[in-house]
Design an enzyme around this catalytic site. Structure first.
Site, PDB file in Angstrom:
ATOM      1  N   PHE A 151      45.555 -10.754  36.579  1.00 26.31           N
ATOM      2  CA  PHE A 151      46.454 -10.533  35.441  1.00 26.31           C
ATOM      3  C   PHE A 151      46.364 -11.642  34.392  1.00 26.31           C
ATOM      4  CE2 PHE A 151      48.214  -8.320  39.113  1.00 26.31           C
ATOM      5  CZ  PHE A 151      48.434  -7.051  38.603  1.00 26.31           C
ATOM      6  N   LEU A 152      45.349 -12.511  34.496  1.00 30.38           N
ATOM      7  CA  LEU A 152      45.295 -13.633  33.545  1.00 30.38           C
ATOM      8  C   LEU A 152      45.076 -13.156  32.116  1.00 30.38           C
ATOM      9  CD1 LEU A 152      42.088 -14.162  32.623  1.00 30.38           C
ATOM     10  CD2 LEU A 152      41.962 -15.105  34.904  1.00 30.38           C
ATOM     11  N   ARG A 153      45.608 -13.932  31.173  1.00 26.59           N
ATOM     12  CA  ARG A 153      45.396 -13.666  29.749  1.00 26.59           C
ATOM     13  C   ARG A 153      44.374 -14.650  29.211  1.00 26.59           C
ATOM     14  NH1 ARG A 153      51.296 -14.988  28.136  1.00 26.59           N
ATOM     15  NH2 ARG A 153      50.895 -16.240  29.974  1.00 26.59           N
ATOM     16  N   GLU A 154      43.478 -14.179  28.366  1.00 24.00           N
ATOM     17  CA  GLU A 154      42.538 -15.089  27.723  1.00 24.00           C
ATOM     18  C   GLU A 154      43.328 -16.082  26.876  1.00 24.00           C
ATOM     19  OE1 GLU A 154      39.465 -12.921  25.653  1.00 24.00           O
ATOM     20  OE2 GLU A 154      39.130 -11.678  27.406  1.00 24.00           O
ATOM     21  N   CYS A 261      41.022  -5.682  27.456  1.00 25.69           N
ATOM     22  CA  CYS A 261      41.792  -4.982  28.487  1.00 25.69           C
ATOM     23  C   CYS A 261      42.695  -3.860  27.987  1.00 25.69           C
ATOM     24  CB  CYS A 261      42.635  -5.989  29.262  1.00 25.69           C
ATOM     25  SG  CYS A 261      41.635  -7.149  30.179  1.00 25.69           S
ATOM     26  N   LYS A 264      40.997  -0.646  26.591  1.00 25.36           N
ATOM     27  CA  LYS A 264      40.136  -0.065  27.628  1.00 25.36           C
ATOM     28  C   LYS A 264      40.958   0.500  28.798  1.00 25.36           C
ATOM     29  CE  LYS A 264      38.110  -3.206  30.399  1.00 25.36           C
ATOM     30  NZ  LYS A 264      38.525  -3.023  31.786  1.00 25.36           N
ATOM     31  N   LYS A 321      43.048 -12.462  19.374  1.00 21.36           N
ATOM     32  CA  LYS A 321      44.258 -13.281  19.446  1.00 21.36           C
ATOM     33  C   LYS A 321      43.826 -14.746  19.412  1.00 21.36           C
ATOM     34  CE  LYS A 321      44.765 -13.911  24.368  1.00 21.36           C
ATOM     35  NZ  LYS A 321      45.667 -13.846  25.494  1.00 21.36           N
TER      36      LYS A 321
HETATM   37  C1  UDX Z   1      45.931  -8.811  28.801  1.00 20.21           C
HETATM   38  C2  UDX Z   1      47.076  -8.925  29.828  1.00 20.21           C
HETATM   39  O1  UDX Z   1      48.158  -9.645  29.257  1.00 20.21           O
HETATM   40  C3  UDX Z   1      46.576  -9.596  31.104  1.00 20.21           C
HETATM   41  O2  UDX Z   1      47.612  -9.598  32.070  1.00 20.21           O
HETATM   42  C4  UDX Z   1      45.363  -8.851  31.628  1.00 20.21           C
HETATM   43  O3  UDX Z   1      44.817  -9.502  32.744  1.00 20.21           O
HETATM   44  C5  UDX Z   1      44.294  -8.721  30.569  1.00 20.21           C
HETATM   45  O4  UDX Z   1      44.848  -8.106  29.386  1.00 20.21           O
HETATM   46  P1  UDX Z   1      44.674 -10.444  27.098  1.00 20.21           P
HETATM   47  O5  UDX Z   1      43.974  -9.212  26.632  1.00 20.21           O
HETATM   48  O6  UDX Z   1      43.889 -11.659  27.392  1.00 20.21           O
HETATM   49  O7  UDX Z   1      45.527 -10.117  28.426  1.00 20.21           O
HETATM   50  O8  UDX Z   1      45.729 -10.861  25.962  1.00 20.21           O
HETATM   51  P2  UDX Z   1      47.289 -10.662  25.683  1.00 20.21           P
HETATM   52  O9  UDX Z   1      47.876 -11.986  25.425  1.00 20.21           O
HETATM   53  O10 UDX Z   1      47.941  -9.820  26.680  1.00 20.21           O
HETATM   54  O11 UDX Z   1      47.228  -9.887  24.281  1.00 20.21           O
HETATM   55  C6  UDX Z   1      46.648  -8.584  24.171  1.00 20.21           C
HETATM   56  C7  UDX Z   1      46.776  -8.073  22.764  1.00 20.21           C
HETATM   57  O12 UDX Z   1      48.141  -7.795  22.444  1.00 20.21           O
HETATM   58  C8  UDX Z   1      46.318  -9.053  21.681  1.00 20.21           C
HETATM   59  O13 UDX Z   1      45.657  -8.328  20.662  1.00 20.21           O
HETATM   60  C9  UDX Z   1      47.598  -9.684  21.169  1.00 20.21           C
HETATM   61  O14 UDX Z   1      47.492 -10.159  19.850  1.00 20.21           O
HETATM   62  C10 UDX Z   1      48.528  -8.485  21.245  1.00 20.21           C
HETATM   63  N1  UDX Z   1      49.956  -8.857  21.367  1.00 20.21           N
HETATM   64  C11 UDX Z   1      50.417  -9.471  22.490  1.00 20.21           C
HETATM   65  C12 UDX Z   1      50.830  -8.518  20.339  1.00 20.21           C
HETATM   66  O15 UDX Z   1      50.445  -7.958  19.301  1.00 20.21           O
HETATM   67  N2  UDX Z   1      52.158  -8.821  20.499  1.00 20.21           N
HETATM   68  C13 UDX Z   1      52.659  -9.419  21.608  1.00 20.21           C
HETATM   69  O16 UDX Z   1      53.882  -9.635  21.676  1.00 20.21           O
HETATM   70  C14 UDX Z   1      51.750  -9.768  22.639  1.00 20.21           C
END
Ligand code: UDX
Length: 431
Positions: A151-154, A261, A264, A321
């Site tokens: 579940f990690l976030r980049e 993620c 997809k 992001k």
């Molecule tokens: C996500 C999940 O959070 C993570 O648990 C999983 O393992 C992989 O997918 P990630 O894609 O790295 O992680 O980034 P995340 O921080 O979740 O952001 C995803 C997208 O949502 C980004 O485009 C971000 O800008 C957007 N976002 C996120 C928003 O627009 N608003 C928010 O409040 C949070």
């Protein structure tokens, strides 16, 4: 424990380096000679804060090494962790080519009692398929396949890995449970582990990402409404987030979600729903709403500009992001070409994204700083909330712009302060 991690992408490298740092002996394997060469040369092939430091520390500890391709060396591993990519396939479902190929290749070498962990995000039933492939190709049947989604976030990957809210492990076998507790013992306490069946574990990952994607599209649409009626989306997010049943996270409006993620996984879950006759209609709207949002951003910008004259636009932030070099499904890849089709000249700056983005985006004037990207522009557009953008010298920025118009799609500045400084400041959902 001795672990082989297959796949040196974001999930594979972070998992491998963090397990090494927690005391295991880890071999990271990939079939890209370029990646393995870089790693052997003490370089990390992706940008992720803290990863380089973990690499150096654990090379010194002798807990990490690298291997090109799967080979007999994995015989020594008690655990083989699969973290290869599962991109979107032709119909929107997950393409499992790499997972299946990996299962076939490891079958030849795994020793009896090896645990095979599926960390890649895979549709329900994939662990069963991997088990069948290995059974067909392996000389013994003493192995188990365990689901353990990541579940990690980049951008925050190491912290997420070592401080997870929970670890989900899909297995019904007692021996597997004990081994998994042991694997994670220096990272989390046992009470943070949720054991489920393999199928539930596989589905938890998709459901979790889809739920988060749903929240984002919801708050984005509420932001659009706020603009029409003169309400403030920041207050709305706060007001609803204070309800403990809802919570404050993932309610920040933006230019649409991207990354490897959310888009997809939501598409793959829709396809699973179709396959099993359980339609995911809500998610279909989420995907459509997100695609429309990305397409509508350029219109919002164009509406603020004088269409009679040639306009120069500066873009701050290209990646999907902040704190990553990843541009997959980034809103910028839709917004910039849309602006160019409407005759806009584009300059852009991103602290880490230029290398990948310049392979895809054409005719962009790449700049080395936010100040350079702002020089002589009619509008400066903020698409990603990199920390360095929040700390810009705003007077310096304004003085270099032709027209002091900023369109901020991450709401990083206070509107009153920006007006006081003399900007024409537009943000999202704030009246
Ligand atoms: C996500 C999940 O959070 C993570 O648990 C999983 O393992 C992989 O997918 P990630 O894609 O790295 O992680 O980034 P995340 O921080 O979740 O952001 C995803 C997208 O949502 C980004 O485009 C971000 O800008 C957007 N976002 C996120 C928003 O627009 N608003 C928010 O409040 C949070």
């Amino acid at each position: 424990m001795k672990i082989s991690v297959i796949g040196c992408g974001y999930v594979g490298l972070v998992s491998g380096f963090c397990f090494a740092d927690s005391g295991h002996k880890v071999t990271c394997i990939d079939n890209s000679d370029k990646k393995i060469e870089l790693l052997k040369d003490n370089k990390v092939p992706i940008y992720e804060p803290g990863l380089k430091e973990l690499l150096l520390k654990n090379l010194e500890n002798n807990n990490l090494n690298f291997e090109l391709n799967i080979n007999e060396n994995i015989r020594d591993s008690e655990i083989v962790l699969i973290a290869v990519g599962t991109p979107t396939g032709e119909n929107g479902d997950a393409d499992l080519t790499f997972v299946h190929q990996c299962a076939r290749e490891i079958s030849e070498f795994i020793s009896p009692n090896t645990q095979i962990i599926i960390k890649s995000t895979v549709p329900v039933g994939t662990c069963d398929e991997v088990e069948d492939i290995i059974k067909e190709n392996c000389v013994h049947s003493e192995f188990s396949v365990i689901s353990n989604p990541e579940f990690l976030r980049e951008g925050n990957a190491i912290n997420d890995f070592v401080n997870p809210d929970r670890i989900v492990i899909g297995t019904n076998e007692q021996t597997d449970k004990k081994i998994m507790i042991n694997l994670y013992k220096n990272i989390i306490t046992e009470d943070k582990i949720l054991f489920t069946s393999r199928r539930s574990s596989e589905l938890i990952k998709y459901a979790s990402n889809s739920m988060l994607a749903m929240r984002i599209i919801f708050i984005n649409e509420i932001a659009d409404l706020c603009e029409k009626i003169g309400a403030d989306v920041t207050d709305i997010a706060k007001g609803i987030g204070l309800d403990k049943r809802i919570g404050p996270h993932f309610l920040e409006p933006g230019p649409g979600f991207g990354g490897s993620c959310f888009p997809k996984d939501a598409r793959a879950l829709i396809e699973s729903g179709k396959k099993y006759g359980a339609p995911q209609t809500l998610l279909e709207s989420v995907i459509l709403g997100n695609e429309n949002r990305k397409k509508n951003i350029s219109k919002k910008i164009l509406d603020k500009l004088d269409k009679q004259s040639e306009n120069e636009i500066g873009i701050l932030g290209i990646t999907f992001k902040a704190e990553t070099d990843d541009i997959r499904e980034s809103p910028s890849l839709i917004i910039i070409p849309d602006l160019q089709e409407n005759g806009m000249n584009i300059s852009a700056y991103d602290p880490e994204g230029e290398k990948e983005a310049s392979k895809i985006l054409k005719d962009v004037n790449w700049k080395k700083s936010a100040y350079e990207a702002a020089e002589n522009v009619d509008c400066l557009v903020i698409l990603t909330d990199w920390e360095e953008f929040k700390n810009l010298d705003l007077n310096k920025l304004k003085n270099s712009m032709k027209r002091p118009l900023i369109y901020d799609f991450r709401n990083i500045f206070d509107p009153d302060m920006m007006t006081e400084l003399g900007f024409e400041y537009c943000s999202i959902g704030r009246g």
